[in-house]
Design a protein around this motif. Structure first.
Motif, PDB file in Angstrom:
ATOM      1  N   VAL A  45      72.560  86.335  60.811  1.00 31.20           N
ATOM      2  CA  VAL A  45      74.236  85.996  60.956  1.00 31.20           C
ATOM      3  C   VAL A  45      74.908  87.179  61.431  1.00 31.20           C
ATOM      4  CG1 VAL A  45      73.980  83.968  59.653  1.00 31.20           C
ATOM      5  CG2 VAL A  45      74.331  86.275  58.409  1.00 31.20           C
ATOM      6  N   GLU A  46      74.059  88.298  61.060  1.00 34.71           N
ATOM      7  CA  GLU A  46      74.752  89.809  61.266  1.00 34.71           C
ATOM      8  C   GLU A  46      74.272  90.358  62.819  1.00 34.71           C
ATOM      9  OE1 GLU A  46      73.267  91.849  58.243  1.00 34.71           O
ATOM     10  OE2 GLU A  46      74.855  91.179  56.583  1.00 34.71           O
ATOM     11  N   GLY A  47      73.789  89.435  63.401  1.00 34.95           N
ATOM     12  CA  GLY A  47      73.416  89.725  64.886  1.00 34.95           C
ATOM     13  C   GLY A  47      71.904  90.228  65.053  1.00 34.95           C
ATOM     14  N   GLY A  48      71.237  90.137  63.974  1.00 35.49           N
ATOM     15  CA  GLY A  48      69.911  90.551  63.653  1.00 35.49           C
ATOM     16  C   GLY A  48      68.887  89.464  63.805  1.00 35.49           C
ATOM     17  N   ASP A  49      67.623  89.522  63.361  1.00 38.39           N
ATOM     18  CA  ASP A  49      66.482  88.533  63.658  1.00 38.39           C
ATOM     19  C   ASP A  49      65.903  87.947  62.344  1.00 38.39           C
ATOM     20  OD1 ASP A  49      66.196  89.005  66.305  1.00 38.39           O
ATOM     21  OD2 ASP A  49      65.349  91.106  65.928  1.00 38.39           O
ATOM     22  N   PHE A  50      66.149  88.365  61.175  1.00 38.35           N
ATOM     23  CA  PHE A  50      65.420  87.796  59.907  1.00 38.35           C
ATOM     24  C   PHE A  50      66.494  86.687  59.346  1.00 38.35           C
ATOM     25  CE2 PHE A  50      67.127  91.405  57.335  1.00 38.35           C
ATOM     26  CZ  PHE A  50      67.884  90.593  56.506  1.00 38.35           C
ATOM     27  N   GLY A  51      65.786  85.934  58.546  1.00 39.99           N
ATOM     28  CA  GLY A  51      66.546  84.810  57.852  1.00 39.99           C
ATOM     29  C   GLY A  51      66.591  83.521  58.480  1.00 39.99           C
ATOM     30  N   ASN A  52      67.357  82.910  57.646  1.00 42.20           N
ATOM     31  CA  ASN A  52      67.554  81.350  58.170  1.00 42.20           C
ATOM     32  C   ASN A  52      68.227  81.175  59.510  1.00 42.20           C
ATOM     33  OD1 ASN A  52      67.650  78.407  58.318  1.00 42.20           O
ATOM     34  ND2 ASN A  52      68.455  78.305  56.219  1.00 42.20           N
ATOM     35  N   ARG A  53      67.805  80.648  60.476  1.00 40.49           N
ATOM     36  CA  ARG A  53      68.743  80.389  61.646  1.00 40.49           C
ATOM     37  C   ARG A  53      68.917  78.910  61.806  1.00 40.49           C
ATOM     38  NH1 ARG A  53      66.440  84.129  66.370  1.00 40.49           N
ATOM     39  NH2 ARG A  53      65.797  85.950  65.368  1.00 40.49           N
ATOM     40  N   GLU A  54      68.432  77.850  60.994  1.00 36.60           N
ATOM     41  CA  GLU A  54      68.819  76.531  60.897  1.00 36.60           C
ATOM     42  C   GLU A  54      68.298  75.970  62.439  1.00 36.60           C
ATOM     43  OE1 GLU A  54      72.858  76.225  60.406  1.00 36.60           O
ATOM     44  OE2 GLU A  54      73.001  76.812  58.204  1.00 36.60           O
ATOM     45  N   ALA A  55      69.037  75.304  63.101  1.00 34.92           N
ATOM     46  CA  ALA A  55      68.199  74.497  64.326  1.00 34.92           C
ATOM     47  C   ALA A  55      68.231  75.534  65.284  1.00 34.92           C
ATOM     48  CB  ALA A  55      69.310  73.465  64.908  1.00 34.92           C
ATOM     49  N   ASN A  56      68.810  76.791  65.222  1.00 38.23           N
ATOM     50  CA  ASN A  56      68.378  78.077  66.116  1.00 38.23           C
ATOM     51  C   ASN A  56      66.898  78.372  66.260  1.00 38.23           C
ATOM     52  OD1 ASN A  56      71.136  77.712  67.318  1.00 38.23           O
ATOM     53  ND2 ASN A  56      71.680  79.396  65.839  1.00 38.23           N
ATOM     54  N   ILE A  57      66.200  77.918  65.417  1.00 34.43           N
ATOM     55  CA  ILE A  57      65.050  78.397  65.258  1.00 34.43           C
ATOM     56  C   ILE A  57      63.862  77.651  66.316  1.00 34.43           C
ATOM     57  CG2 ILE A  57      64.023  76.519  63.966  1.00 34.43           C
ATOM     58  CD1 ILE A  57      62.765  80.000  63.499  1.00 34.43           C
ATOM     59  N   ASN A  58      64.492  76.738  66.822  1.00 39.85           N
ATOM     60  CA  ASN A  58      63.714  76.100  67.819  1.00 39.85           C
ATOM     61  C   ASN A  58      63.705  76.978  69.174  1.00 39.85           C
ATOM     62  OD1 ASN A  58      63.293  73.226  66.731  1.00 39.85           O
ATOM     63  ND2 ASN A  58      65.485  73.525  66.446  1.00 39.85           N
ATOM     64  N   LYS A  59      64.988  77.366  69.657  1.00 40.11           N
ATOM     65  CA  LYS A  59      64.998  78.386  70.587  1.00 40.11           C
ATOM     66  C   LYS A  59      64.115  79.660  70.408  1.00 40.11           C
ATOM     67  CE  LYS A  59      68.318  81.262  73.546  1.00 40.11           C
ATOM     68  NZ  LYS A  59      69.779  81.736  73.167  1.00 40.11           N
ATOM     69  N   LEU A  60      64.103  80.269  69.255  1.00 42.24           N
ATOM     70  CA  LEU A  60      62.965  81.228  69.238  1.00 42.24           C
ATOM     71  C   LEU A  60      61.644  80.933  69.259  1.00 42.24           C
ATOM     72  CD1 LEU A  60      62.476  84.035  68.231  1.00 42.24           C
ATOM     73  CD2 LEU A  60      62.299  83.306  65.819  1.00 42.24           C
ATOM     74  N   VAL A  61      61.157  79.624  68.890  1.00 45.07           N
ATOM     75  CA  VAL A  61      59.832  79.249  68.740  1.00 45.07           C
ATOM     76  C   VAL A  61      59.618  79.068  70.479  1.00 45.07           C
ATOM     77  CG1 VAL A  61      58.315  77.397  68.627  1.00 45.07           C
ATOM     78  CG2 VAL A  61      59.886  78.043  66.521  1.00 45.07           C
ATOM     79  N   ARG A  62      60.523  78.598  71.364  1.00 48.08           N
ATOM     80  CA  ARG A  62      60.030  78.584  72.582  1.00 48.08           C
ATOM     81  C   ARG A  62      59.954  79.656  73.273  1.00 48.08           C
ATOM     82  NH1 ARG A  62      63.223  74.259  71.453  1.00 48.08           N
ATOM     83  NH2 ARG A  62      62.327  72.275  71.758  1.00 48.08           N
ATOM     84  N   GLN A  63      60.793  80.852  73.042  1.00 51.06           N
ATOM     85  CA  GLN A  63      60.436  82.046  73.426  1.00 51.06           C
ATOM     86  C   GLN A  63      58.997  82.901  73.043  1.00 51.06           C
ATOM     87  OE1 GLN A  63      64.147  84.089  71.741  1.00 51.06           O
ATOM     88  NE2 GLN A  63      65.280  83.655  73.528  1.00 51.06           N
TER      89      GLN A  63
END
Length: 243
Positions: free
Chosen positions: A223-241
Motif C-alpha cells: 500500500v506504500e508502493g512496495g511489494d510485501f503484504g496483503n494485495r487482496e485481488a491484485n495478487i492475481n496480477k503478480l502471480v501471472r507475472q
C-alpha cells in the motif's frame, strides 16, 4: 535286413503333469489379465463420463456465482450503497525475501507455511489463526485472494502433489485420485473446485521472479508502493507475472 523303426507321434508322447499344470496356470493368468484390462477400460470410460459431467456442473456453478456478484453490485449501486464481497476463504501466499536477519518466530511460521525458499507459493485457508500468522511474517511475503483463473493456471502449469512425502507432477488424474479419492476428488477440475480441502496435498509452487523485477527491493508494504503484504485481488496480477 534291419527291422523298420516306428517314430512315435506327438499324440503318443505323454506330457509331464507339472508341465500341464503350468500351461493351465499360464492360460488362467492370461484370461484374468484380459478380464482385468477389459474391466479397467470399462471403469475408465465410466469415470470419464463422471469427470465430464462434474466439469460441466462446475462451469455452471462458476457462471452462476459470477452473475450473482454482478447482480448484487448493481443492486447496491442503484440503492446508493456499497457492495462488500464476502471474506476470502483462501489466500495465495508467496515468499519474496530470504532468511537474512530473520527472527526465530517468523522463521518458524514460514516453515509451518511450507515457504522454505524465495518465490515459493502456497494456498492457505483463511482462519483467524492463519491471518495472525500472516501478519507476523508480512515483511517476507506477498499474499491475496486468488481468483478461479489464477488457481486453474497454477495447478495446470506448475502443479505438483505430495504423494508419500514425494513431489509428484500432476501429469494425470490417477495421481489425484490415489491421494484424494477418499474425499471424492478424482481429477484436476475437482482439485480446482475443492482447493480449500486439498491445499495441503499440493506441493509449494515454484515461481519465477516477476516480469520486470520487484519494485522496491521488497522493503516497503504494497500500500506504500512496495511489494510485501496483503494485495487482496491484485495478487492475481503478480502471480501471472511470476507464472
Amino acid at each position: 535286413m534291419a527291422p523298420a523303426t516306428t517314430v512315435p507321434s506327438a499324440t503318443d508322447i505323454e506330457v509331464p503333469e507339472t508341465l500341464l499344470k503350468k500351461r493351465k496356470q499360464n492360460e488362467k493368468a492370461r484370461e484374468e489379465k484380459l478380464a482385468a484390462v477389459a474391466a479397467a477400460r470399462k471403469a475408465s470410460k465410466a469415470k470419464r463420463k463422471v469427470i465430464f459431467k462434474r466439469a460441466e456442473a462446475y462451469v455452471k456453478e462458476y457462471l452462476s456465482k459470477e452473475r450473482e456478484e454482478i447482480r448484487l453490485k448493481r443492486a447496491a449501486r442503484q440503492a446508493g450503497n456499497f457492495y462488500v464481497p464476502a471474506q476470502a476463504k483462501v489466500y495465495f501466499v508467496i515468499r519474496i525475501r530470504g532468511i537474512n536477519e530473520i527472527a526465530p518466530k517468523p522463521r518458524k511460521i514460514l516453515q509451518l507455511l511450507r515457504l522454505l525458499q524465495i518465490n515459493n507459493g502456497v494456498f492457505v485457508k483463511v482462519t483467524k489463526a492463519t491471518e495472525q500468522m500472516l501478519r507476523l511474517v508480512e515483511p517476507y511475503i506477498a499474499y491475496g485472494e486468488p481468483n478461479l483463473k489464477t488457481v486453474r493456471e497454477l495447478i495446470y502449469k506448475r502443479g505438483y502433489g505430495r504423494v508419500e512425502k514425494q513431489r509428484v507432477p500432476l501429469s494425470n488424474n490417477q495421481v489425484i485420485e490415489q491421494a484424494l479419492g477418499k474425499y471424492d476428488i478424482l481429477c484436476v477440475e475437482d482439485l480446482v473446485h475443492e482447493i480449500f480441502t486439498a491445499a495441503n496435498f499440493l506441493w509449494p509452487f515454484k515461481l519465477s521472479n516477476p516480469t520486470g523485477g520487484w519494485r522496491t527491493r521488497k522493503f516497503k508494504h504494497y500500500v506504500e508502493g512496495g511489494d510485501f503484504g496483503n494485495r487482496e485481488a491484485n495478487i492475481n496480477k503478480l502471480v501471472r507475472q511470476m507464472n
